[in-house]
Design a protein around this motif. Structure first.
Motif, PDB file in Angstrom:
ATOM      1  N   ARG A 152      45.289  40.923  43.247  1.00  0.00           N
ATOM      2  CA  ARG A 152      44.948  41.527  41.959  1.00  0.00           C
ATOM      3  C   ARG A 152      43.504  42.000  41.960  1.00  0.00           C
ATOM      4  O   ARG A 152      43.174  43.074  41.480  1.00  0.00           O
ATOM      5  CB  ARG A 152      45.134  40.541  40.813  1.00  0.00           C
ATOM      6  N   ASN A 153      42.626  41.166  42.515  1.00  0.00           N
ATOM      7  CA  ASN A 153      41.198  41.477  42.511  1.00  0.00           C
ATOM      8  C   ASN A 153      40.792  42.435  43.615  1.00  0.00           C
ATOM      9  O   ASN A 153      39.769  43.111  43.502  1.00  0.00           O
ATOM     10  CB  ASN A 153      40.397  40.179  42.619  1.00  0.00           C
ATOM     11  N   TYR A 154      41.583  42.490  44.673  1.00  0.00           N
ATOM     12  CA  TYR A 154      41.355  43.477  45.738  1.00  0.00           C
ATOM     13  C   TYR A 154      42.712  44.102  46.077  1.00  0.00           C
ATOM     14  O   TYR A 154      43.381  43.687  47.027  1.00  0.00           O
ATOM     15  CB  TYR A 154      40.720  42.847  46.978  1.00  0.00           C
TER      16      TYR A 154
ATOM     17  N   ILE B  24      33.494  37.315  42.616  1.00  0.00           N
ATOM     18  CA  ILE B  24      34.567  37.894  43.432  1.00  0.00           C
ATOM     19  C   ILE B  24      34.022  39.030  44.300  1.00  0.00           C
ATOM     20  O   ILE B  24      34.326  39.142  45.492  1.00  0.00           O
ATOM     21  CB  ILE B  24      35.705  38.395  42.534  1.00  0.00           C
TER      22      ILE B  24
ATOM     23  N   THR C 221      33.602  39.329  48.424  1.00  0.00           N
ATOM     24  CA  THR C 221      34.016  40.502  49.205  1.00  0.00           C
ATOM     25  C   THR C 221      32.882  40.981  50.098  1.00  0.00           C
ATOM     26  O   THR C 221      33.068  41.240  51.300  1.00  0.00           O
ATOM     27  CB  THR C 221      34.465  41.632  48.269  1.00  0.00           C
TER      28      THR C 221
ATOM     29  N   ASN D 154      41.730  47.316  38.171  1.00  0.00           N
ATOM     30  CA  ASN D 154      42.173  46.068  37.555  1.00  0.00           C
ATOM     31  C   ASN D 154      40.982  45.318  36.976  1.00  0.00           C
ATOM     32  O   ASN D 154      39.849  45.479  37.426  1.00  0.00           O
ATOM     33  CB  ASN D 154      42.873  45.176  38.582  1.00  0.00           C
ATOM     34  N   THR D 155      41.252  44.475  35.996  1.00  0.00           N
ATOM     35  CA  THR D 155      40.227  43.571  35.480  1.00  0.00           C
ATOM     36  C   THR D 155      40.079  42.402  36.440  1.00  0.00           C
ATOM     37  O   THR D 155      41.068  41.754  36.803  1.00  0.00           O
ATOM     38  CB  THR D 155      40.617  43.053  34.079  1.00  0.00           C
ATOM     39  N   LEU D 156      38.847  42.126  36.872  1.00  0.00           N
ATOM     40  CA  LEU D 156      38.615  41.074  37.864  1.00  0.00           C
ATOM     41  C   LEU D 156      38.474  39.712  37.194  1.00  0.00           C
ATOM     42  O   LEU D 156      37.660  39.550  36.282  1.00  0.00           O
ATOM     43  CB  LEU D 156      37.340  41.373  38.675  1.00  0.00           C
ATOM     44  N   PHE D 157      39.254  38.737  37.649  1.00  0.00           N
ATOM     45  CA  PHE D 157      39.100  37.345  37.218  1.00  0.00           C
ATOM     46  C   PHE D 157      39.887  36.457  38.175  1.00  0.00           C
ATOM     47  O   PHE D 157      40.796  36.917  38.874  1.00  0.00           O
ATOM     48  CB  PHE D 157      39.592  37.143  35.777  1.00  0.00           C
ATOM     49  N   LEU D 158      39.511  35.185  38.224  1.00  0.00           N
ATOM     50  CA  LEU D 158      40.228  34.207  39.041  1.00  0.00           C
ATOM     51  C   LEU D 158      40.480  32.951  38.226  1.00  0.00           C
ATOM     52  O   LEU D 158      39.570  32.439  37.560  1.00  0.00           O
ATOM     53  CB  LEU D 158      39.428  33.841  40.293  1.00  0.00           C
TER      54      LEU D 158
ATOM     55  N   ALA E 209      36.977  37.029  33.071  1.00  0.00           N
ATOM     56  CA  ALA E 209      37.114  38.490  33.060  1.00  0.00           C
ATOM     57  C   ALA E 209      35.963  39.134  32.301  1.00  0.00           C
ATOM     58  O   ALA E 209      35.402  38.551  31.369  1.00  0.00           O
ATOM     59  CB  ALA E 209      38.436  38.872  32.410  1.00  0.00           C
TER      60      ALA E 209
ATOM     61  N   ASP F  38      46.505  36.358  43.323  1.00  0.00           N
ATOM     62  CA  ASP F  38      45.236  36.501  42.607  1.00  0.00           C
ATOM     63  C   ASP F  38      44.228  37.311  43.425  1.00  0.00           C
ATOM     64  O   ASP F  38      43.450  38.103  42.871  1.00  0.00           O
ATOM     65  CB  ASP F  38      44.664  35.127  42.270  1.00  0.00           C
TER      66      ASP F  38
END
Length: 503
Positions: free
Chosen positions: A358-360, A319, A323, A343-347, A306, A355
């Motif tokens: 959350r990121n998209y 991420i 996309t 949102n905070t982007l992380f995987l 993150a 997941d």
């Protein structure tokens, strides 16, 4: 002395349970939890300000299947909702399916600027007579920016008219018939409520104009997902709750002998419990969604860490590159434009469907358009407004955080090389733009892959409104990302991005 009580929610976005679906944590949120605290009698109104049928992984899962047995009506009926208005996102799955959802509600719908093809109001103003004899007028409206954002086929058989004249006309008609008039506006404020300073020049939000020029007793607002405690502005009491049923308003109106109202309100937080009976009715739906969200997609050898939004805006990450890659791969476009989100982007190493969502978090579809070099430069200039300098340090422009957080309007231009100099005035910060090693000429035409929200000019990127559309693919970007990861088993993609933020 007569009294009435109002419970008000807005921008619930299909969050019924105490979870944001990003983790398994139980949180103080969700409509089932909010209504559990409602203490309704015959002198109480329960009202919602729109954007209920879209947004959460829960509701999107069922709406995408065109299933109106999605739990929304059960919860709202259990909560005793009397009146709702419509939000812009409520049209996302087509007007005919929206009507199917609305038909299951006990609540009346008011959205006086939504007309049929012949110009007749589909959702007129309402008058509610309480047990104590008070007559309450309720006039709802939805931001007319639906006309800009929504797919034409979803609103082809209706008209959405400008908000101000529609609400003004109904207020003038209704005022003499009732004791108290409530405006329910799915829109927010274009000006600072304390100073009156203009914050936006678009017509997306006209809440301040409504306060300044009309004489509602109470104006309930939404859309901006802001937390605005109740207050009087130009003689009208107004407020706005945050989204996802994280808060709701408990409003009391006390009338003196001359029926002059005094309004007070309390912003309340839902608990984490709900009606056992209602929960039992919906748990099957929730279990089906969680099974979908917990489906494994891929194992990554290296997780994606993150970053703060300010750091991410200067670097991008894997991420966002993914996309951009799936968008360009699906269209064959020269360049691919992707955005951050709130949102905070992380995987993690083991990636599940939830997941990706959350990121998209948007169920956007993919567009393929043509833009000139001059138009692309204008768009990058818009993106450059995200930054500001404070004591010679780079910060996020406060206008992108207040009154609404808009990290999702910051774009990355994959396939271009560009430089933004924040020390320069807004509008002249882009000092370099090149494509494949050569300066991008003003009349040079490139094909561009991007999401449908941006393609129609969302986020005040007005240049896109003049772009030639090659194709609306109808493909959802979330699905493209999931499919790519399942097929390739990897996150690493070769997607060119070369940009610098100088200050």
């Amino acid at each position: 002395m007569k009294k009435m009580k109002i419970y008000y929610t807005s921008d619930v976005h299909g969050y019924l349970y105490p979870t944001d679906y990003l983790s398994d944590d139980v949180q103080a949120m969700g409509l089932m939890q909010a209504i559990d605290a409602f203490d309704k009698d015959d002198n109480t109104l329960v009202i919602d300000g729109g954007d209920i049928f879209q947004g959460s992984p829960f509701i999107n899962y069922y709406q995408n299947q065109k299933r109106s047995d999605n739990g929304i009506a059960k919860v709202m009926n259990a909560g005793g909702y009397d009146v709702i208005t419509l939000g812009n996102h409520d049209f996302n799955y087509g007007f005919s399916f929206l009507k199917e959802n609305l038909a299951q509600l006990n609540a009346k719908v008011t959205a006086v600027n939504v007309l049929d093809e012949a110009g007749k109001q589909l959702f007129p103003a309402q008058i509610k007579t309480l047990a104590n004899g008070l007559k309450i007028g309720l006039i709802g409206a939805v931001t007319d920016y639906v006309n800009i954002w929504e797919k034409p086929e979803n609103i082809s058989d209706i008209q959405i008219m400008p908000v101000f004249p529609a609400m003004k006309q109904e207020l003038e008609r209704l005022k003499s018939q009732v004791d108290f008039v409530i405006g329910i506006y799915h829109g927010g404020f274009e000006s600072d409520l304390e100073t009156g300073e203009r914050l936006s020049e678009t017509g997306e939000n006209v809440g301040y104009e409504l306060l300044e020029s009309l004489d509602f007793d109470l104006l309930l607002t939404g859309h901006q997902h802001a937390t605005i405690e109740g207050r009087y502005v130009h003689g009208t009491y107004t407020l706005q709750p945050p989204n996802m049923a994280r808060k709701y308003f408990d409003i009391t109106v006390a009338f003196d002998q001359d029926l002059k109202p005094k309004i007070t309100s309390e912003l309340k937080t839902p608990g984490t419990t709900q009606s056992a009976e209602l929960k039992a009715e919906l748990d099957g739906l929730q279990a089906e969604v969680n099974t979908y969200l917990d489906r494994p997609i891929v194992h990554l050898d290296q997780a994606v860490a993150a970053q703060s939004h300010l750091d991410l805006a200067q670097t991008s990450n894997a991420i966002l590159a993914l996309t951009a890659h799936v968008q360009r791969q699906a269209t064959g476009a020269d360049i691919s434009i992707v955005s951050m989100n709130n949102n905070t982007l992380f995987l993690p190493n083991d990636v599940k469907v939830r997941d990706i969502l959350r990121n998209y978090p948007f169920d956007n579809t993919l567009f393929h358009v043509k833009l000139t070099g001059a138009q692309l430069r204008q768009n990058i200039e818009k993106t450059a407004e995200y930054f500001a300098l404070e004591n010679q340090q780079l910060v996020i422009n406060p206008k992108w955080l207040i009154p609404k957080t808009e990290h999702y309007n910051y774009d990355f231009y994959y396939g271009l090389t560009y430089t933004i100099d924040v020390s320069k005035p807004v509008g002249s910060r882009v000092t370099k733009v090149s494509y494949q090693g050569k300066t991008l000429l003003d009349d040079q035409v490139l094909t561009v892959a991007l999401n449908n929200y941006r393609a129609v000019g969302g986020g005040e990127y007005n240049t896109y409104k003049q772009a030639e559309v090659i194709q609306d693919t109808g493909l959802t970007i979330q699905d493209l990302m999931i499919t790519y990861l399942e097929k390739t088993g990897q996150l690493a993609v070769d997607e060119p991005l070369d940009f610098n933020i100088n200050y």
